[in-house]
Design an enzyme around this catalytic site. Structure first.
Site, short mmCIF file in Angstrom:
data_model
loop_
_atom_site.label_atom_id
_atom_site.label_comp_id
_atom_site.label_asym_id
_atom_site.label_seq_id
_atom_site.Cartn_x
_atom_site.Cartn_y
_atom_site.Cartn_z
N THR A 170 8.06 -7.61 -7.80
CA THR A 170 7.93 -6.37 -8.65
C THR A 170 9.68 -6.25 -9.05
O THR A 170 10.28 -6.20 -9.99
CB THR A 170 7.86 -4.93 -8.06
OG1 THR A 170 6.31 -4.46 -7.66
CG2 THR A 170 8.67 -3.64 -8.32
N ASP A 211 3.76 -7.02 -1.84
CA ASP A 211 2.51 -7.63 -1.91
C ASP A 211 1.75 -8.51 -0.58
O ASP A 211 0.72 -7.57 0.37
CB ASP A 211 1.48 -7.35 -2.59
CG ASP A 211 1.29 -5.72 -3.30
OD1 ASP A 211 2.15 -4.76 -2.40
OD2 ASP A 211 0.84 -6.04 -4.91
C1 SIN Z 1 6.08 -5.47 -5.02
O1 SIN Z 1 6.62 -6.09 -5.32
O2 SIN Z 1 5.66 -4.39 -5.00
C2 SIN Z 1 4.63 -5.78 -6.16
C3 SIN Z 1 3.66 -6.72 -7.02
C4 SIN Z 1 4.11 -7.53 -5.49
O3 SIN Z 1 3.41 -8.28 -4.55
O4 SIN Z 1 4.06 -8.80 -6.37
#
Ligand code: SIN
Length: 323
Positions: free
Chosen positions: A18, A98
């Site tokens: 993200t 994640d």
């Molecule tokens: C995030 O980074 O918060 C969710 C997406 C991911 O883990 O790449």
């Protein structure tokens, strides 16, 4: 903002997440594409890092829910190559929240670095009205160049978590991690690191055989997680343990039971688990409780990797079975 030490001695590796996410609307904090920006583009979004002559490498651009062995192999290789260089003080890795705890654990378990390896992430995409990534990245750079820092840590929301303890515990909060009973290692305050406890320095050298096997593996040994819960269904285990369930060249090698409380298992699952153990399938337990560790006692029938969560136990077992 004071950042300790020369930032140019920190190497930045990008894997996506993200923090490098792109949404069509600035007000959209959840409907974005993770890993859309390159690490170089990401640096360009942080005013105080713009123009920094840091070494930057793109390892991957993935949503970390899709993380797996090929990216881990490239990452381990790159981190290792960076750390052996005298002029490199530390490494910062951008990653999705994640599965960051699994990548942090893997890097700590196989590399046992004596220099800082700092994983950093964000909960809002880079395109958000108020993205958290830029500050997290600055904080991560400060941690990677802090005197006395060593080992793998995760930096997010100003807090520094050790690789062995960190867990994502919230799907939305800007500070979504917990280090459970161990607590956070420290926090970043205006570019300065305030330690709450010692960084995770280890004197045990990395296992070079494990590293070689990991880097040359086509896949990790097959280890699955089985939850033990009220109304547990033993047929799940029957399906997993059926001889025809897996190809002969990549059979089931291990099971991790997500056990209740202090490592207890539903009575309906126990016969099949004992049978699996007697057939050479490694069976380990980890508690489904978010905090705490299984307290050892004679009634525990299966292996426990002390203090590790279910997902870290799965990785620890798979890495051991690589041998
Ligand atoms: C995030 O980074 O918060 C969710 C997406 C991911 O883990 O790449």
């Amino acid at each position: 903002m004071e950042v300790q030490g020369p930032l140019s001695r920190v190497v930045l590796l990008g894997t996506g997440g993200t923090i490098a996410g792109h949404a069509e609307s600035v007000s959209d904090n959840v409907g974005y594409r993770a890993g859309a920006l390159t690490i170089a583009q990401l640096l360009g979004t942080v005013p105080t890092l713009k123009g920094l002559e840091a070494e930057v490498m793109e390892v991957a651009q993935v949503d970390s829910k899709d993380m797996g062995l090929p990216v881990w192999q490239r990452l381990v290789q790159q981190v290792r190559q960076c750390l052996v260089r005298d002029e490199v003080q530390g490494v910062v890795i951008t990653h999705g929240t994640d599965t960051i705890e699994e990548t942090a654990f893997l890097l700590q378990w196989v590399l046992r670095p004596r220099k800082p390896v700092v994983l950093v992430c964000a909960m809002r995409p880079a395109t958000a009205v108020s993205p958290d990534g830029p500050q997290n990245l600055l904080d991560a750079m400060a941690v990677a160049s802090a005197p006395g820092m060593a080992g793998v840590v995760v930096v997010c929301g100003g807090r520094v978590h050790g690789a062995m303890d960190v867990r994502k515990v919230h799907p939305y909060r800007l500070d979504p991690f917990s280090s459970g009973d161990a607590g956070v290692l420290g926090q970043v305050e205006e570019g300065r690191l305030r330690w709450f406890r010692q960084p995770p320095v280890t004197d045990t050298p990395a296992d070079s055989d494990l590293l070689t096997r990991l880097l040359s593996a086509d896949a990790l040994p097959r280890v699955h997680v089985v939850p033990s819960h009220a109304d547990a269904d033993p047929q799940l285990l029957d399906l997993l343990l059926a001889p025809q369930a897996w190809p002969k060249d990549r059979p089931l090698r291990g099971l991790v039971v997500e056990a209740t409380g202090n490592g207890t298992v539903h009575e309906r699952l126990l016969p099949a688990l004992r049978d699996a153990g007697s057939r050479g399938i490694a069976v380990a337990l980890a508690s489904r409780c978010a905090d705490g560790a299984i307290a050892s006692h004679p009634g525990i029938e299966f292996e426990v990797f002390d203090g590790l969560s279910v997902l870290k136990t799965r990785l620890a077992l798979a890495l051991r079975l690589l041998g």
